[in-house]
Design a protein around this motif. Structure first.
Motif, PDB file in Angstrom:
ATOM      1  N   MET A 163      -6.780   9.905  -3.090  1.00 52.40           N
ATOM      2  CA  MET A 163      -7.247   9.152  -1.935  1.00 52.40           C
ATOM      3  C   MET A 163      -6.162   8.155  -1.533  1.00 52.40           C
ATOM      4  O   MET A 163      -5.598   7.461  -2.367  1.00 52.40           O
ATOM      5  N   SER A 164      -5.901   8.059  -0.239  1.00 47.50           N
ATOM      6  CA  SER A 164      -4.895   7.118   0.254  1.00 47.50           C
ATOM      7  C   SER A 164      -5.465   5.700   0.265  1.00 47.50           C
ATOM      8  O   SER A 164      -6.687   5.496   0.201  1.00 47.50           O
ATOM      9  N   GLU A 165      -4.573   4.735   0.392  1.00 48.31           N
ATOM     10  CA  GLU A 165      -5.019   3.332   0.455  1.00 48.31           C
ATOM     11  C   GLU A 165      -5.888   3.108   1.694  1.00 48.31           C
ATOM     12  O   GLU A 165      -6.899   2.396   1.633  1.00 48.31           O
ATOM     13  N   SER A 166      -5.530   3.700   2.811  1.00 44.89           N
ATOM     14  CA  SER A 166      -6.339   3.552   4.028  1.00 44.89           C
ATOM     15  C   SER A 166      -7.741   4.101   3.835  1.00 44.89           C
ATOM     16  O   SER A 166      -8.715   3.525   4.328  1.00 44.89           O
ATOM     17  N   GLN A 167      -7.863   5.188   3.097  1.00 48.04           N
ATOM     18  CA  GLN A 167      -9.189   5.753   2.816  1.00 48.04           C
ATOM     19  C   GLN A 167      -9.993   4.828   1.904  1.00 48.04           C
ATOM     20  O   GLN A 167     -11.197   4.662   2.090  1.00 48.04           O
ATOM     21  N   ARG A 168      -9.317   4.212   0.938  1.00 51.25           N
ATOM     22  CA  ARG A 168     -10.013   3.266   0.058  1.00 51.25           C
ATOM     23  C   ARG A 168     -10.484   2.040   0.847  1.00 51.25           C
ATOM     24  O   ARG A 168     -11.598   1.544   0.650  1.00 51.25           O
ATOM     25  N   GLN A 191      -4.105   5.842   9.642  1.00 52.93           N
ATOM     26  CA  GLN A 191      -3.040   5.040   9.028  1.00 52.93           C
ATOM     27  C   GLN A 191      -2.473   5.678   7.760  1.00 52.93           C
ATOM     28  O   GLN A 191      -3.189   6.304   6.996  1.00 52.93           O
ATOM     29  N   THR A 192      -1.193   5.453   7.585  1.00 55.32           N
ATOM     30  CA  THR A 192      -0.528   5.850   6.343  1.00 55.32           C
ATOM     31  C   THR A 192      -0.300   4.599   5.515  1.00 55.32           C
ATOM     32  O   THR A 192      -0.359   3.470   6.038  1.00 55.32           O
ATOM     33  N   ASP A 193      -0.021   4.798   4.242  1.00 53.77           N
ATOM     34  CA  ASP A 193       0.264   3.649   3.385  1.00 53.77           C
ATOM     35  C   ASP A 193       1.466   2.876   3.917  1.00 53.77           C
ATOM     36  O   ASP A 193       1.504   1.649   3.830  1.00 53.77           O
ATOM     37  N   LYS A 194       2.417   3.563   4.508  1.00 54.77           N
ATOM     38  CA  LYS A 194       3.618   2.909   5.069  1.00 54.77           C
ATOM     39  C   LYS A 194       3.232   1.956   6.207  1.00 54.77           C
ATOM     40  O   LYS A 194       3.773   0.863   6.307  1.00 54.77           O
ATOM     41  N   TYR A 197      -1.724  -4.821   5.710  1.00 55.66           N
ATOM     42  CA  TYR A 197      -2.592  -4.693   4.537  1.00 55.66           C
ATOM     43  C   TYR A 197      -3.323  -6.014   4.263  1.00 55.66           C
ATOM     44  O   TYR A 197      -4.532  -6.031   4.042  1.00 55.66           O
TER      45      TYR A 197
END
Length: 154
Positions: free
Chosen positions: A1-6, A111-114, A128
């Motif tokens: 799971m990506s940070e955006s999903q979390r 969104q991506t983590d970047k 963030y």
């Protein structure tokens, strides 16, 4: 799971799921009438409705920031007296809150983590930090709403 999903998961849980604090925004506000939301139950404190409008405005402010827009926060900090205290106006406020939730979830899904590492130049905070800040802001004001709403319980 990506940070955006979390992060989206945190937004969803606090809004209408089961967050760690065991109370969410929707279940709290749905028990409050327009009259109750408008009432100032404590002297020199905001009403539930004023807090809800403030919460919506800040959600939209921060969303604009993380979309790359420079936003000036008004001197009133999005706290204004409610002029129309009708049931329809309260429903409209709750619908605006729902719209802000949908906009946040849609934004986070792209969104991506970047992207989360981008800096909002006026305060040098990352996107963030802004996103987690608005979740914290929602939780803080939910606590106020819960306390004020206790005045209407038998």
């Amino acid at each position: 799971m990506s940070e955006s999903q979390r992060i989206a998961s945190l937004f969803k849980k606090l809004y209408d799921g089961t967050p760690w604090l065991h109370v969410n925004i929707v279940s709290t506000l749905k028990t409050i009438s327009a009259n109750q939301a408008h009432k100032k139950v404590l002297k020199n404190c905001n009403s539930i409705w004023e807090i809800t409008e403030h919460l919506i405005a800040w959600r939209l402010n921060v969303l604009q920031r993380v979309q790359g827009n420079i936003i000036k926060t008004p001197d009133h900090n999005y706290i204004k007296e409610i002029e129309d205290s009708s049931d329809i106006a309260w429903t409209n406020t709750l619908e605006s809150l729902e719209t802000s939730q949908i906009e946040w979830i849609n934004f986070l899904s792209t969104q991506t983590d970047k992207n989360l590492e981008c800096i909002y130049s006026p305060n040098d905070m990352t996107f963030y930090e802004h996103i987690h800040g608005i979740i914290q802001h929602d939780a803080y004001h939910l606590g106020q709403i819960v306390l004020l709403a206790k005045q209407f319980k038998n």
